[in-house]
Scaffold this active site. Structure first.
Site, mmCIF file in Angstrom:
data_model
loop_
_atom_site.group_PDB
_atom_site.id
_atom_site.type_symbol
_atom_site.label_atom_id
_atom_site.label_comp_id
_atom_site.label_asym_id
_atom_site.label_seq_id
_atom_site.Cartn_x
_atom_site.Cartn_y
_atom_site.Cartn_z
ATOM 1 N N HIS A 70 40.948 16.081 64.906
ATOM 2 C CA HIS A 70 39.619 16.171 65.404
ATOM 3 C C HIS A 70 39.264 17.456 66.283
ATOM 4 O O HIS A 70 38.401 18.256 66.140
ATOM 5 C CB HIS A 70 39.409 15.263 66.485
ATOM 6 C CG HIS A 70 38.202 15.181 67.252
ATOM 7 N ND1 HIS A 70 36.830 14.454 67.112
ATOM 8 C CD2 HIS A 70 37.659 15.971 68.588
ATOM 9 C CE1 HIS A 70 36.002 14.809 68.008
ATOM 10 N NE2 HIS A 70 36.569 15.676 68.721
ATOM 11 N N GLU A 71 40.389 17.742 66.813
ATOM 12 C CA GLU A 71 40.359 19.254 67.569
ATOM 13 C C GLU A 71 40.835 20.363 66.704
ATOM 14 O O GLU A 71 39.950 21.540 67.072
ATOM 15 C CB GLU A 71 41.709 19.297 68.637
ATOM 16 C CG GLU A 71 41.641 18.014 69.821
ATOM 17 C CD GLU A 71 40.436 18.060 70.436
ATOM 18 O OE1 GLU A 71 39.393 19.086 70.425
ATOM 19 O OE2 GLU A 71 39.991 16.772 70.735
ATOM 20 N N GLU A 75 30.626 16.602 68.318
ATOM 21 C CA GLU A 75 31.563 15.375 68.366
ATOM 22 C C GLU A 75 31.488 14.501 66.951
ATOM 23 O O GLU A 75 32.780 14.360 66.331
ATOM 24 C CB GLU A 75 31.349 14.605 69.644
ATOM 25 C CG GLU A 75 31.649 15.245 70.864
ATOM 26 C CD GLU A 75 33.315 15.777 70.656
ATOM 27 O OE1 GLU A 75 34.270 15.113 70.493
ATOM 28 O OE2 GLU A 75 33.604 17.016 71.106
ATOM 29 N N HIS A 101 37.207 21.420 65.342
ATOM 30 C CA HIS A 101 36.564 22.087 66.519
ATOM 31 C C HIS A 101 37.075 23.493 66.207
ATOM 32 O O HIS A 101 36.102 24.461 66.187
ATOM 33 C CB HIS A 101 36.797 21.533 67.745
ATOM 34 C CG HIS A 101 35.987 20.224 68.068
ATOM 35 N ND1 HIS A 101 34.684 20.313 68.107
ATOM 36 C CD2 HIS A 101 36.308 19.318 68.992
ATOM 37 C CE1 HIS A 101 34.296 19.077 68.539
ATOM 38 N NE2 HIS A 101 35.218 18.454 69.145
#
Length: 298
Positions: free
Chosen positions: A144-145, A224, A148
């Site tokens: 997930h990070e 998100e 980003h």
């Protein structure tokens, strides 16, 4: 479904960023009109201030954000083997450089990424996250990070933070200048339209911080969803992301964190799994149940 979601969220992000820049211009116009009689001059000054804030914050974003959140950097796998190796693996899969790695001493499970670009990125995880997540869940969170980082969300959030700070500074300046008698004398020829413009300008300045906050939160919510989908793309394991989000639903709020960086975290560090009816507008993150539902639909 995955690529449709990515495209949809990218379009929404463009709209939010355009709205942010328009808000800065409108505030500048209102201040210029009220105090100098020149809306164009106010727009130019507001633009210059926003650019200054962006250049300063973007150039120092990693150190500033990490210091604000009491994170300490680790420099080798010996200090936190599980975290280091997972970050290394996810960076390799995402085809981005290995970011700097930080740990936050907090029992609440959470994580975030920051930086100017993939070459100057950093990720942070709390001690609480490292304690409760298994390998697959930790991979999902770091995936997930890394999403980003790969999607330049870290730069978008930094720009949004800088614009919000510039808007706050402009509003504070307007309030102080008005308080100390800096407002221009109203032209007798202004008439009804002039009075209406003055009232509108004052209302715009008063409501600007709220509008900036809502725009910043909308940007965070869109990114998100996109990062959740990106994690699934990197790990090929939607269940890992779903399981990680399920665990975050029971997390307690973080004890020490900077509210201005709430939108960077994987879940709201002030609220976490708690959701209220108005959170769809004022939350930095979508409800965890909504995020889980989207992943299940994939």
């Amino acid at each position: 479904m995955l690529y449709q979601q990515i495209a949809q969220n990218k379009r929404k992000t463009v709209l939010v960023m355009v709205g942010f820049f328009l808000l800065v211009a409108l505030i500048g116009a209102a201040i210029g009109y009220l105090f100098a009689g020149s809306a164009v001059g106010g727009i130019i000054i507001a633009g210059i201030i926003a650019l200054i804030y962006m250049s300063v914050i973007i150039g120092q974003s990693t150190d500033v954000v990490m210091n604000m959140n009491n994170a300490h950097e680790i420099h080798s796998a010996q200090e936190a083997p599980a975290l280091w190796h997972v970050v290394e693996d996810m960076a390799m899969v995402a085809q981005v450089p290995m970011p700097r790695v930080y740990i936050i001493d907090d029992p609440s499970p959470n994580a975030f990424a920051t930086g100017n670009n993939p070459e100057h990125a950093a990720v942070a995880a709390t001690t609480g996250l490292l304690q409760i997540m298994n390998r697959e869940e930790l991979e999902a969170v770091m995936g997930h990070e890394m999403s980003h980082v790969r999607n330049y969300d870290i730069r978008l959030q930094t720009i949004a933070l800088a614009l919000a700070a510039a808007i706050s500074m402009l509003v504070n300046f307007a309030g102080n200048f008005w308080w100390f008698g800096g407002r221009r004398d109203r032209d007798e020829n202004d008439g009804g339209w002039g009075i209406l413009a003055i009232v509108g300008s004052i209302l715009l300045i008063m409501l600007a911080p709220l509008a900036a906050t809502i725009a910043q939160m909308a940007l965070s919510r869109n990114r998100e969803y996109l990062a959740d989908a990106g994690s699934v793309e990197l790990t090929r394991n939607p269940q890992g992301m779903i399981s990680a989000l399920e665990k975050l639903k029971t997390a307690q709020p973080m004890k020490h964190m900077a509210p201005s960086s709430s939108g960077l975290y994987i879940s709201d560090p002030e609220e976490n799994g708690h959701h209220r009816w108005y959170d769809d507008l004022f939350a930095t993150h979508p409800p965890l149940d909504a995020r889980i539902k989207r992943l299940e639909e994939m």
